[in-house]
Design a protein around this motif. Structure first.
Motif, PDB file in Angstrom:
ATOM      1  N   ALA A  10      42.762  42.579  32.637  1.00 36.80           N
ATOM      2  CA  ALA A  10      44.178  42.814  32.944  1.00 36.80           C
ATOM      3  C   ALA A  10      44.665  41.967  34.120  1.00 36.80           C
ATOM      4  CB  ALA A  10      44.412  44.297  33.234  1.00 36.80           C
ATOM      5  N   SER A  11      43.821  41.774  35.142  1.00 38.06           N
ATOM      6  CA  SER A  11      44.283  41.095  36.365  1.00 38.06           C
ATOM      7  C   SER A  11      43.929  39.617  36.416  1.00 38.06           C
ATOM      8  CB  SER A  11      43.674  41.768  37.596  1.00 38.06           C
ATOM      9  OG  SER A  11      42.281  41.498  37.640  1.00 38.06           O
ATOM     10  N   GLY A  12      42.813  39.242  35.770  1.00 44.90           N
ATOM     11  CA  GLY A  12      42.350  37.855  35.820  1.00 44.90           C
ATOM     12  C   GLY A  12      41.739  37.465  37.156  1.00 44.90           C
ATOM     13  N   VAL A  13      41.381  38.440  37.978  1.00 40.42           N
ATOM     14  CA  VAL A  13      40.739  38.126  39.260  1.00 40.42           C
ATOM     15  C   VAL A  13      39.614  39.124  39.558  1.00 40.42           C
ATOM     16  CG1 VAL A  13      42.783  37.040  40.316  1.00 40.42           C
ATOM     17  CG2 VAL A  13      42.417  39.489  40.606  1.00 40.42           C
ATOM     18  N   PHE A  14      38.675  38.673  40.409  1.00 43.80           N
ATOM     19  CA  PHE A  14      37.617  39.568  40.903  1.00 43.80           C
ATOM     20  C   PHE A  14      37.021  38.959  42.166  1.00 43.80           C
ATOM     21  CE2 PHE A  14      35.612  36.749  37.754  1.00 43.80           C
ATOM     22  CZ  PHE A  14      34.482  36.291  38.424  1.00 43.80           C
ATOM     23  N   VAL A  15      36.293  39.771  42.924  1.00 40.45           N
ATOM     24  CA  VAL A  15      35.582  39.274  44.109  1.00 40.45           C
ATOM     25  C   VAL A  15      34.100  39.612  43.950  1.00 40.45           C
ATOM     26  CG1 VAL A  15      35.330  39.427  46.629  1.00 40.45           C
ATOM     27  CG2 VAL A  15      37.610  39.560  45.605  1.00 40.45           C
ATOM     28  N   VAL A  16      33.233  38.607  44.191  1.00 46.59           N
ATOM     29  CA  VAL A  16      31.789  38.837  44.162  1.00 46.59           C
ATOM     30  C   VAL A  16      31.335  39.116  45.597  1.00 46.59           C
ATOM     31  CG1 VAL A  16      29.535  37.914  43.473  1.00 46.59           C
ATOM     32  CG2 VAL A  16      31.614  37.178  42.257  1.00 46.59           C
TER      33      VAL A  16
END
Ligand SMILES: Cc1cc2nc3c(=O)[nH]c(=O)nc-3n(C[C@H](O)[C@H](O)[C@H](O)COP(=O)(O)O)c2cc1C
Length: 164
Positions: free
Chosen positions: A63-69
């Motif tokens: 849904a957002s197209g982003v993430f943080v590892v």
């Protein structure tokens, strides 16, 4: 297969999206434990994670197209395991683990204060791979905050670490 590919470094991936969950629309922050992750390129800097299709996090990242590892210390083994054994559909994993949240700089997402290092990622390609989804992303920002021993998953609920 896991006894062949492990140990692997376990990271916590944070994600955020405005989704409908149990009939209620709203912004949800979530954390998922991930063993299946890899660097892909230097220029541009790219990273990929493989997320099971049924995971709540898969829905949020789609849904957002982003993430943080978030690269975690072995001191956070308990919290990492919790995030890998419980779904965020029913609970707030920040509250449950007492990990604290910070705002990412380059993407609309949260990151984890306790992380040793992190990478802020924007998805460029989404590929279905069997029962998982491979999220390929550009790394828009990264930082090593402190050094420390990392966490490596061996089997089941068992982890090991590095010497230094
Ligand atoms: C050590 C560990 C590593 C994991 N690695 C992955 C992984 O690479 N990909 C994945 O989809 N799930 C992985 N999982 C399972 C998810 O973390 C787990 O299903 C989690 O509860 C999903 O949360 P969510 O529904 O809130 O997204 C792992 C679990 C553990 C304990």
């Amino acid at each position: 297969m896991l006894n062949i590919v492990n140990p692997r470094q376990t990271v916590l991936v944070t994600c955020r999206a405005d989704v409908k969950n149990f009939g209620k629309q709203g912004v949800k922050d979530n954390i998922i434990a991930i063993d299946w992750h890899t660097p892909l390129a230097f220029n541009p800097m790219m990273y990929a994670i493989s997320v099971g299709k049924e995971r709540f996090s898969c829905e949020l990242i789609k849904a957002s197209g982003v993430f943080v590892v978030n690269f975690m210390s072995n001191a956070n083994e308990k919290e990492v395991l919790f995030c890998g054994r419980n779904t965020g559909r029913h609970i707030d994993k920040f509250e449950a683990t007492e990990l604290t949240r910070d705002e990412a700089d380059k993407v609309d997402c949260c990151k984890i204060n306790e992380a040793l290092a992190y990478m802020e990622c924007e998805v460029t390609e989404t590929i279905e791979t069997g029962d998982h989804v491979l999220f390929i992303a550009n790394v828009l920002g990264s930082e090593v905050r402190k050094s420390g021993k990392r966490l490596y998953h061996t089997n089941g609920n068992e982890f090991t670490t590095t010497l230094e």
